[in-house]
Design a protein around this motif. Structure first.
Motif, PDB file in Angstrom:
ATOM      1  N   GLU A  88       0.842  -1.210   0.000  1.00 52.93           N
ATOM      2  CA  GLU A  88       0.000   0.000   0.000  1.00 52.93           C
ATOM      3  C   GLU A  88       0.874   1.256   0.000  1.00 52.93           C
ATOM      4  O   GLU A  88       0.367   2.366  -0.071  1.00 52.93           O
ATOM      5  N   SER A  89       2.193   1.071   0.071  1.00 51.82           N
ATOM      6  CA  SER A  89       3.117   2.213   0.036  1.00 51.82           C
ATOM      7  C   SER A  89       3.519   2.473  -1.409  1.00 51.82           C
ATOM      8  O   SER A  89       3.729   1.535  -2.182  1.00 51.82           O
ATOM      9  N   ASP A  90       3.630   3.746  -1.782  1.00 50.34           N
ATOM     10  CA  ASP A  90       4.141   4.063  -3.124  1.00 50.34           C
ATOM     11  C   ASP A  90       5.658   4.055  -3.117  1.00 50.34           C
ATOM     12  O   ASP A  90       6.289   3.622  -4.074  1.00 50.34           O
ATOM     13  N   THR A  91       6.225   4.535  -2.033  1.00 49.87           N
ATOM     14  CA  THR A  91       7.677   4.631  -1.912  1.00 49.87           C
ATOM     15  C   THR A  91       8.084   4.134  -0.534  1.00 49.87           C
ATOM     16  O   THR A  91       7.442   4.485   0.463  1.00 49.87           O
ATOM     17  N   LEU A  92       9.131   3.324  -0.497  1.00 50.60           N
ATOM     18  CA  LEU A  92       9.674   2.845   0.779  1.00 50.60           C
ATOM     19  C   LEU A  92      11.077   3.402   0.943  1.00 50.60           C
ATOM     20  O   LEU A  92      11.888   3.334   0.009  1.00 50.60           O
ATOM     21  N   ILE A  93      11.349   3.979   2.110  1.00 53.12           N
ATOM     22  CA  ILE A  93      12.718   4.372   2.441  1.00 53.12           C
ATOM     23  C   ILE A  93      13.169   3.347   3.464  1.00 53.12           C
ATOM     24  O   ILE A  93      12.647   3.306   4.584  1.00 53.12           O
ATOM     25  N   ASP A  94      14.089   2.487   3.063  1.00 55.01           N
ATOM     26  CA  ASP A  94      14.353   1.310   3.889  1.00 55.01           C
ATOM     27  C   ASP A  94      15.733   1.333   4.548  1.00 55.01           C
ATOM     28  O   ASP A  94      16.621   2.093   4.149  1.00 55.01           O
ATOM     29  N   GLY A  95      15.858   0.478   5.539  1.00 53.70           N
ATOM     30  CA  GLY A  95      17.140   0.248   6.192  1.00 53.70           C
ATOM     31  C   GLY A  95      17.345   1.085   7.446  1.00 53.70           C
ATOM     32  O   GLY A  95      16.755   2.149   7.605  1.00 53.70           O
ATOM     33  N   PRO A  96      18.201   0.595   8.332  1.00 56.22           N
ATOM     34  CA  PRO A  96      18.473   1.319   9.577  1.00 56.22           C
ATOM     35  C   PRO A  96      19.298   2.571   9.328  1.00 56.22           C
ATOM     36  O   PRO A  96      19.939   2.699   8.281  1.00 56.22           O
TER      37      PRO A  96
END
Ligand code: SF4
Length: 153
Positions: A117-125
């Motif tokens: 449901e997300s358009d963009t994911l900003i991932d990682g620690p």
């Protein structure tokens, strides 16, 4: 759902003017985290979906950002917020301390629903040694800005 805070009109949590919803709770414990008060899974204040949806009725907004904390610590709740955002024609940026590979490996129904449901994911620690001010919207250079539709093509 447990919410650490809301910024009604943010210009630093993604492109354009955005409603930023800070979910309470995070399990990543990144050294140098800017929001340690959001880590306690039992902290924050209780808000209903309707209370959050009220903030979406702002014609100046271009999107909503789910951040925290880690929204994937309350995936079902965050999914419903993202779904409502799309109904309001708002794009959805979602931050997480997990990598997208870790999220997929978990094979958790609620997490996958939020991811899709997300358009963009900003991932990682956040990694202090890789801290950067040069890449927009990320805190450290290991974090990726992932177009979710493209990713799952
Ligand atoms: S994932 Fe984000 S909120 Fe959680 S510890 Fe890391 S930097 Fe802080």
């Amino acid at each position: 759902m447990k919410i650490a805070g809301i910024v009604e009109e943010s210009v630093v949590d993604g492109p354009g003017l955005r409603l930023a919803v800070f979910f309470q709770g995070c399990v990543h414990n990144c050294k140098g985290c800017h929001n340690p008060e959001t880590h306690d899974l039992n902290g924050g204040k209780e808000m209903t979906l309707d209370q959050i949806v009220e903030y979406m009725d702002n014609p100046l907004l271009s999107g909503i950002t789910l951040t925290g904390g880690d929204p994937f610590c309350q995936p079902k709740e965050a999914y419903f917020v993202a779904k409502e955002a799309h109904k309001h024609n708002l794009n959805v940026f979602t931050y997480t301390g997990y990598t997208i590979e870790q999220l997929i490996e978990k094979n958790d129904e609620d997490m996958m629903a939020l991811l899709k449901e997300s358009d963009t994911l900003i991932d990682g620690p956040f990694i202090l040694a890789k801290r950067t001010l040069d890449i927009p919207f990320v805190g450290s250079s290991n974090q990726r800005i992932i177009d979710i539709k493209e990713y799952f093509k």
